[in-house]
Design an enzyme around this catalytic site. Structure first.
Site, short mmCIF file in Angstrom:
data_model
loop_
_atom_site.label_atom_id
_atom_site.label_comp_id
_atom_site.label_asym_id
_atom_site.label_seq_id
_atom_site.Cartn_x
_atom_site.Cartn_y
_atom_site.Cartn_z
N LYS A 1 -28.14 37.63 29.06
CA LYS A 1 -26.98 37.12 28.45
C LYS A 1 -27.00 37.41 27.20
O LYS A 1 -27.90 37.76 26.40
CB LYS A 1 -26.98 35.47 28.88
CG LYS A 1 -28.39 34.78 28.02
CD LYS A 1 -27.83 34.39 26.66
CE LYS A 1 -29.04 33.75 26.02
NZ LYS A 1 -28.92 33.46 24.66
N ASP B 1 -32.20 27.73 27.54
CA ASP B 1 -31.34 28.65 28.38
C ASP B 1 -31.41 28.50 29.89
O ASP B 1 -30.62 29.39 30.60
CB ASP B 1 -31.40 30.06 27.76
CG ASP B 1 -31.03 30.21 26.45
OD1 ASP B 1 -30.40 29.05 25.93
OD2 ASP B 1 -31.42 30.87 25.60
#
Length: 278
Positions: free
Chosen positions: A9, A133
């Site tokens: 990401k 995350d």
């Protein structure tokens, strides 16, 4: 044997907006899942072990193994597993590679170990205990507005298209170091979770972790300036706590030209680019 892709990401912006009672920083960010990915394999075994190919990861830094151990312990699993991770995502680079690996392992092991009772929300709760995350990678969202300490996710269709170039100078930066230097009187204001404010932050915002990182890692400051100097670069910014930096471009020809120009000057750097539709 089971196998899955473990995606990276990028933080398109990162605002540190406060600090909670547990001492963790609250953020607002927009995560974009990239096509860039590692490969994760799991197979049944008498013991629980994890091997990593393509990168050096210490036992302490192996969050994927920690996720497996936590799942095994909390659900009284008697079986073990062989976990094999083939790395393509740079390590300690602000791209969430470790968190993504942990999420992939959690998903695969629920199948391998027959933990059918684990619903997605329960897996999300486990993910949050592993790392900030990890919930994003459990969610499978293509992009998401992220709040809290990474546990509040709101998928958003922004209706924008651009090309992104990622550049990593192959240095490792720990998130703990980057957040340790955020001043309590310098928190960013909250924005509302609506399309236009998010787009404004992507194209005109910032990364609150950049000032300290640029000061202590001059290579990052120089890299960001070099990206910004590329023809028709719209945004130059660091992802997460670094060390990966990115540039946003309107046209494919511009992003390819930037990648070619910079790779000639820095053949030892890592480069990646793709089209983004969110």
């Amino acid at each position: 044997m089971l196998c899955t892709k473990s995606y990276a990401k990028v933080n398109l912006f990162l605002n540190v907006v406060g600090k909670n009672l547990n001492g963790y920083h609250d953020v607002q960010s927009h995560f974009l899942r990239l096509k860039l990915h590692d490969i994760v394999y799991v197979s049944l075994s008498d013991t629980l072990r994890c091997s990593v190919e393509g990168a050096k990861i210490s036992a302490e830094g192996n969050i994927a193994l920690k996720a497996a151990q936590y799942l095994q312990k909390t659900h009284n699993v008697l079986q073990g597993a062989d976990i094999r991770i083939i790395k393509n995502i740079p390590v300690a680079a602000g791209l969430g590679g470790g968190s993504s690996n942990a999420a992939a392992v959690l998903k695969l092991l629920t199948k391998l170990w027959g933990l059918k009772e684990l619903k997605k929300n329960v897996l999300g709760e486990i993910a949050f205990k592993i790392g900030a995350d990890v919930p994003f990678f459990i969610s499978n969202y293509q992009s998401s507005f992220v709040e809290g300490v990474g546990d509040i996710l709101t998928p958003k269709k922004l209706g924008i298209k651009f090309y992104i170039l990622l550049v990593n100078p192959k240095i490792n930066i720990l998130s703990k170091e980057a957040y340790a230097h955020i001043l309590t009187d310098a928190f960013s204001p909250n924005i509302i979770c609506n399309t236009q404010p998010i787009i404004n932050e992507i194209f005109h915002g910032k990364n609150d972790l950049e000032p300290h990182i640029k000061k202590h890692y001059p290579v990052i400051d120089k890299l960001l300036k070099t990206i910004q100097q590329q023809q028709n670069c719209i945004v130059s910014r660091m992802s997460g706590s670094g060390s990966t930096c990115f540039g946003i471009f309107d046209k494919k020809t511009d992003v390819l030209s930037a990648a070619e120009n910079m790779s000639r000057k820095h053949p030892d750097y890592w480069f990646y680019n793709q089209l983004v539709l969110i």
